[in-house]
Design a protein around this motif. Structure first.
Motif, PDB file in Angstrom:
ATOM      1  N   PHE A 387     -27.874   5.520  11.406  1.00  0.00           N
ATOM      2  CA  PHE A 387     -27.524   4.097  11.203  1.00  0.00           C
ATOM      3  C   PHE A 387     -28.689   3.262  11.723  1.00  0.00           C
ATOM      4  CE2 PHE A 387     -23.739   6.631  11.659  1.00  0.00           C
ATOM      5  CZ  PHE A 387     -23.007   6.264  10.543  1.00  0.00           C
ATOM      6  N   PRO A 388     -29.696   3.059  10.883  1.00  0.00           N
ATOM      7  CA  PRO A 388     -30.986   2.524  11.343  1.00  0.00           C
ATOM      8  C   PRO A 388     -31.038   1.025  11.563  1.00  0.00           C
ATOM      9  CG  PRO A 388     -31.065   3.047   9.010  1.00  0.00           C
ATOM     10  CD  PRO A 388     -29.731   3.520   9.485  1.00  0.00           C
ATOM     11  N   THR A 389     -30.028   0.263  11.205  1.00  0.00           N
ATOM     12  CA  THR A 389     -30.093  -1.195  11.363  1.00  0.00           C
ATOM     13  C   THR A 389     -28.932  -1.676  12.224  1.00  0.00           C
ATOM     14  OG1 THR A 389     -28.703  -1.655   9.428  1.00  0.00           O
ATOM     15  CG2 THR A 389     -31.086  -1.382   9.050  1.00  0.00           C
ATOM     16  N   PRO A 390     -29.087  -2.855  12.854  1.00  0.00           N
ATOM     17  CA  PRO A 390     -27.973  -3.400  13.647  1.00  0.00           C
ATOM     18  C   PRO A 390     -26.712  -3.578  12.809  1.00  0.00           C
ATOM     19  CG  PRO A 390     -30.001  -4.574  14.139  1.00  0.00           C
ATOM     20  CD  PRO A 390     -30.304  -3.683  12.971  1.00  0.00           C
ATOM     21  N   GLU A 391     -26.880  -3.967  11.540  1.00  0.00           N
ATOM     22  CA  GLU A 391     -25.718  -4.164  10.680  1.00  0.00           C
ATOM     23  C   GLU A 391     -24.989  -2.843  10.427  1.00  0.00           C
ATOM     24  OE1 GLU A 391     -28.779  -5.189  10.032  1.00  0.00           O
ATOM     25  OE2 GLU A 391     -28.587  -7.372  10.301  1.00  0.00           O
ATOM     26  N   SER A 392     -25.758  -1.778  10.245  1.00  0.00           N
ATOM     27  CA  SER A 392     -25.114  -0.483   9.977  1.00  0.00           C
ATOM     28  C   SER A 392     -24.386   0.037  11.217  1.00  0.00           C
ATOM     29  CB  SER A 392     -26.146   0.547   9.499  1.00  0.00           C
ATOM     30  OG  SER A 392     -27.116   0.811  10.494  1.00  0.00           O
ATOM     31  N   ILE A 393     -24.913  -0.274  12.405  1.00  0.00           N
ATOM     32  CA  ILE A 393     -24.247   0.153  13.642  1.00  0.00           C
ATOM     33  C   ILE A 393     -22.941  -0.612  13.818  1.00  0.00           C
ATOM     34  CG2 ILE A 393     -24.411   0.088  16.162  1.00  0.00           C
ATOM     35  CD1 ILE A 393     -27.288   0.962  15.916  1.00  0.00           C
ATOM     36  N   VAL A 394     -22.939  -1.903  13.498  1.00  0.00           N
ATOM     37  CA  VAL A 394     -21.687  -2.674  13.544  1.00  0.00           C
ATOM     38  C   VAL A 394     -20.679  -2.092  12.562  1.00  0.00           C
ATOM     39  CG1 VAL A 394     -20.637  -4.914  13.062  1.00  0.00           C
ATOM     40  CG2 VAL A 394     -22.787  -4.792  14.355  1.00  0.00           C
ATOM     41  N   ALA A 395     -21.151  -1.763  11.352  1.00  0.00           N
ATOM     42  CA  ALA A 395     -20.264  -1.167  10.347  1.00  0.00           C
ATOM     43  C   ALA A 395     -19.735   0.186  10.834  1.00  0.00           C
ATOM     44  CB  ALA A 395     -21.009  -1.009   9.030  1.00  0.00           C
ATOM     45  N   MET A 396     -20.577   0.952  11.530  1.00  0.00           N
ATOM     46  CA  MET A 396     -20.154   2.234  12.081  1.00  0.00           C
ATOM     47  C   MET A 396     -19.052   2.045  13.122  1.00  0.00           C
ATOM     48  SD  MET A 396     -20.249   5.479  12.603  1.00  0.00           S
ATOM     49  CE  MET A 396     -20.400   6.810  13.812  1.00  0.00           C
ATOM     50  N   ARG A 397     -19.219   1.051  14.000  1.00  0.00           N
ATOM     51  CA  ARG A 397     -18.205   0.796  15.022  1.00  0.00           C
ATOM     52  C   ARG A 397     -16.875   0.428  14.375  1.00  0.00           C
ATOM     53  NH1 ARG A 397     -19.424  -4.296  18.156  1.00  0.00           N
ATOM     54  NH2 ARG A 397     -18.277  -5.174  16.411  1.00  0.00           N
ATOM     55  N   GLU A 398     -16.911  -0.408  13.351  1.00  0.00           N
ATOM     56  CA  GLU A 398     -15.671  -0.791  12.658  1.00  0.00           C
ATOM     57  C   GLU A 398     -15.034   0.422  11.987  1.00  0.00           C
ATOM     58  OE1 GLU A 398     -17.128  -5.378  11.647  1.00  0.00           O
ATOM     59  OE2 GLU A 398     -17.060  -3.830  10.067  1.00  0.00           O
ATOM     60  N   PHE A 399     -15.876   1.297  11.419  1.00  0.00           N
ATOM     61  CA  PHE A 399     -15.346   2.507  10.803  1.00  0.00           C
ATOM     62  C   PHE A 399     -14.666   3.395  11.848  1.00  0.00           C
ATOM     63  CE2 PHE A 399     -14.871   6.226   8.320  1.00  0.00           C
ATOM     64  CZ  PHE A 399     -15.204   7.279   9.161  1.00  0.00           C
ATOM     65  N   GLN A 449     -19.721   8.569   5.146  1.00  0.00           N
ATOM     66  CA  GLN A 449     -20.910   8.505   4.299  1.00  0.00           C
ATOM     67  C   GLN A 449     -20.949   7.232   3.447  1.00  0.00           C
ATOM     68  OE1 GLN A 449     -21.324  12.140   2.122  1.00  0.00           O
ATOM     69  NE2 GLN A 449     -21.366  13.417   3.970  1.00  0.00           N
ATOM     70  N   ASP A 450     -19.843   6.526   3.402  1.00  0.00           N
ATOM     71  CA  ASP A 450     -19.791   5.276   2.641  1.00  0.00           C
ATOM     72  C   ASP A 450     -19.979   4.038   3.517  1.00  0.00           C
ATOM     73  OD1 ASP A 450     -17.139   6.790   0.744  1.00  0.00           O
ATOM     74  OD2 ASP A 450     -19.301   6.718   0.279  1.00  0.00           O
ATOM     75  N   VAL A 451     -20.240   4.237   4.823  1.00  0.00           N
ATOM     76  CA  VAL A 451     -20.466   3.089   5.700  1.00  0.00           C
ATOM     77  C   VAL A 451     -21.729   2.361   5.246  1.00  0.00           C
ATOM     78  CG1 VAL A 451     -21.065   2.383   8.055  1.00  0.00           C
ATOM     79  CG2 VAL A 451     -19.294   4.117   7.676  1.00  0.00           C
ATOM     80  N   PRO A 452     -21.655   1.044   5.040  1.00  0.00           N
ATOM     81  CA  PRO A 452     -22.832   0.299   4.572  1.00  0.00           C
ATOM     82  C   PRO A 452     -24.034   0.494   5.491  1.00  0.00           C
ATOM     83  CG  PRO A 452     -20.872  -1.072   4.445  1.00  0.00           C
ATOM     84  CD  PRO A 452     -20.468   0.163   5.192  1.00  0.00           C
ATOM     85  N   GLY A 453     -25.173   0.809   4.891  1.00  0.00           N
ATOM     86  CA  GLY A 453     -26.418   0.923   5.638  1.00  0.00           C
ATOM     87  C   GLY A 453     -26.677   2.279   6.252  1.00  0.00           C
ATOM     88  N   CYS A 454     -25.767   3.240   6.092  1.00  0.00           N
ATOM     89  CA  CYS A 454     -25.986   4.552   6.703  1.00  0.00           C
ATOM     90  C   CYS A 454     -27.075   5.306   5.939  1.00  0.00           C
ATOM     91  CB  CYS A 454     -24.703   5.364   6.743  1.00  0.00           C
ATOM     92  SG  CYS A 454     -24.208   6.062   5.158  1.00  0.00           S
ATOM     93  N   CYS A 455     -27.688   6.270   6.598  1.00  0.00           N
ATOM     94  CA  CYS A 455     -28.716   7.099   5.974  1.00  0.00           C
ATOM     95  C   CYS A 455     -28.105   8.465   5.690  1.00  0.00           C
ATOM     96  CB  CYS A 455     -29.931   7.222   6.889  1.00  0.00           C
ATOM     97  SG  CYS A 455     -31.277   8.159   6.151  1.00  0.00           S
ATOM     98  N   ARG A 456     -27.807   8.726   4.424  1.00  0.00           N
ATOM     99  CA  ARG A 456     -27.113   9.954   4.049  1.00  0.00           C
ATOM    100  C   ARG A 456     -27.928  11.199   4.382  1.00  0.00           C
ATOM    101  NH1 ARG A 456     -23.132   9.344  -0.023  1.00  0.00           N
ATOM    102  NH2 ARG A 456     -22.982  11.609   0.074  1.00  0.00           N
ATOM    103  N   GLU A 457     -29.247  11.085   4.351  1.00  0.00           N
ATOM    104  CA  GLU A 457     -30.091  12.260   4.604  1.00  0.00           C
ATOM    105  C   GLU A 457     -29.782  12.869   5.980  1.00  0.00           C
ATOM    106  OE1 GLU A 457     -34.207  11.364   4.637  1.00  0.00           O
ATOM    107  OE2 GLU A 457     -34.815  13.336   5.408  1.00  0.00           O
TER     108      GLU A 457
END
Length: 562
Positions: A387-399, A449-457
């Motif tokens: 989760f390389p961006t602040p936005e993706s980390i916020v999305a991860m926390r919500e998930f 894997q559908d969390v916005p901004g995540c890195c699937r690799e």
């Protein structure tokens, strides 16, 4: 007119009666005699009174002949695993019984300790069994003291075991009191240690001979304990403070105090599995540190606070209970009353004594668990690769909050939290799966894997490596898989993570199953202190840094008790 019997000294020692002073009736040595270092004889029999019985809680008669009460106590010693837990590690039960036939004083002391245990586990008859223990112990000491010095070489093995059992009994008596202030508690502790160390002193000059007896494996184990120093961080603060007292303590005193602290840390590392070390601490401490305790040096009093803290960690042992917490409160009040720097010396142990309730959370707690998960993992480079961006980390926390709430809808999901007592604040959590606690979809699979901004690799890469390692290590073998133990950074280092981990390990042990986990490299040593061992590992490349590595570890279930 006949003078009435003085009721207050009716059961006191003979020395206090002779001096016409009030005796606190502590057996085998009261505080008055301990403080003045006098002999402390007690009457060998006491009037039980007419109609006395266990149910009525009155004193039993104590004839030297074997009776049905002695048979009950012997059976209890031989069959109750909780009663001998503290002895089982250091003294094999069959050695105790074989040697008791050579030294009747040992048999009486074993029966006394058995009665002392029954006084705790059968509160309705506590007075009866406690008085029985006193009488049996007094008789044991009388027989032991009557041994001819020239004949003592025939009593070295039973005498050594007698010393250990007597010491445990004296410690139990010391821990059972609730003195109103620290000075009284300290006097009682000093009296106990003098007794325990004093009885062992009769072995001086004969240790080499004793090492060649059936006690050899026990003594070798004791030497290993003596060389241990502890690896955990709980006592780092007191170690550094003592090392810095170059102007106040001699080099020998600092070294002895450091050794005493090291054994306390060993107990904190191993918990109840190392209870034998905390029960033997008063005998193990070196002469230089014992001198600091006797003169009431503040540094030694702080170390005692850590010792009481370690006792609290072993509170499930029958002779300890809540004694550690109570004594810790007394020493804190005393040390902080000294003023100056001493309050700061007690800050770290006060933090360590902070108590947490381990419980199953409700779906309403899912958001807090998600917050802790992210904050605890922020130092992990894998999180930032996935989760390389602040936005993706916020999305991860919500998930994570939604994911945990869905988990908690199932009664069989493996989730526990540590809640701070008083505030009810959740400070950490543990997640695992097992045959009875199933995580139906691995966290890194599915909707994550559908969390916005995540890195699937890096999500897919980690899942592939992790699942392959699990198959290599266990195949289809049942186990507990400890997936996360996360503690809020503001509450780390005060025992919440250890409490959570220990609870999962206890459940796995009850099910007779191993525990498997994948640890970051900086947490390996912590899990090793719980008994985990490395069995595999895997690595993956992350952007802009060295390879990321996780270590596969396992803790096998303890052997079944026969």
């Amino acid at each position: 007119m006949m003078r009435r019997r003085h009721r207050k000294s009716r059961k006191g020692c003979l020395e206090c009666k002779r001096r016409h002073i009030k005796c606190d009736e502590t057996r085998p040595r009261c505080i008055n005699c301990s403080t003045a270092e006098r002999e402390c004889p007690y009457p060998t029999t006491e009037d039980a009174g007419p109609g006395a019985s266990p149910a009525e809680g009155t004193s039993p008669a104590s004839p030297p002949l074997i009776n049905m009460l002695h048979a009950e106590l012997l059976h209890h010693f031989l069959t109750d695993s909780d009663m001998v837990y503290s002895l089982a590690v250091t003294i094999a039960r069959d050695i105790v019984m074989s040697q008791a036939l050579r030294g009747p004083y040992l048999l009486h002391q074993v029966l006394a300790l058995s009665a002392r245990h029954l006084a705790i586990v059968r509160p309705h008859a506590a007075s009866f069994y406690h008085n029985t223990a006193i009488q049996l112990q007094t008789h044991a000491l009388t027989m032991f003291n009557a041994i001819d010095v020239e004949d003592f070489e025939n009593h070295r093995v039973p005498g050594f075991i007698f010393s250990a059992v007597l010491g445990f009994h004296a410690l139990c008596d010391m821990l059972s009191y609730r003195d109103p202030d620290f000075q009284s508690a300290l006097a009682r502790f000093v009296g106990y240690v003098r007794l325990h160390r004093g009885v062992y002193s009769v072995m001086e000059g004969h240790w080499e001979e004793i090492r060649e007896t059936e006690l050899k494996p026990i003594l070798e184990a004791g030497m290993k304990w003596y060389e241990m120093g502890g690896e955990g961080p709980e006592c780092d603060d007191i170690r550094e403070r003592i090392a810095g007292r170059t102007g106040e303590l001699s080099e020998e005193e600092r070294a002895a105090a450091g050794k005493a602290v090291g054994w306390v840390q060993c107990v904190m590392d191993g918990g109840v599995e190392r209870t034998h070390m905390i029960l033997s601490w008063g005998v193990m401490i070196q002469r230089e540190f014992w001198g600091l305790i006797e003169r009431g040096a503040p540094e030694a009093m702080v170390v005692l606070g850590y010792y009481f803290l370690a006792l609290q960690r072993c509170r499930k042992v029958w002779m300890i209970g809540d004694a550690g917490e109570y004594l810790f409160g007394l020493v804190v009040a005393y040390v902080e009353s000294l003023g100056g720097e001493w309050a700061e010396w007690m800050r770290r142990p006060r933090e360590l004594m902070a108590r947490f309730t381990i419980a199953r959370p409700s779906p309403a707690d899912a958001e807090r668990i998600g917050e802790i998960h992210i904050s605890a993992m922020m130092a992990n480079p894998l999180l930032h690769a996935q989760f390389p961006t602040p936005e993706s980390i916020v999305a991860m926390r919500e998930f994570l909050s939604r994911y945990t709430a869905a988990q908690l809808e199932s009664a069989t999901s493996g989730v526990l939290v540590a809640m701070e007592q008083g505030t009810g604040t959740i400070v950490g959590f543990a997640k695992w799966d097992s045959p009875s606690h199933r995580e139906e979809v691995k966290l890194e699979s599915g909707e994550l894997q559908d969390v916005p901004g995540c890195c699937r690799e890096y999500l897919d890469g980690y899942v592939t490596l992790s699942e392959a390692a699990m198959r290599r290590c266990f195949g289809k073998r049942d186990c507990y898989r400890l997936s996360f133990v996360c503690v809020d950074p503001g509450h780390q280092g005060v025992g919440a993570g250890s409490r959570l981990t220990r609870r999962v390990l206890d459940m796995a042990a009850a099910d007779g199953l191993p525990v498997y986990l994948e640890s970051t490299e900086n947490a390996v040593s912590m899990y090793e202190r719980f008994g985990f061992r490395e069995i595999d590992s895997f690595e993956m490349d992350l952007p802009g840094g060295p390879k990321y590595r996780e270590v596969c570890m396992v803790l096998e279930p303890p052997p079944l008790k026969s």
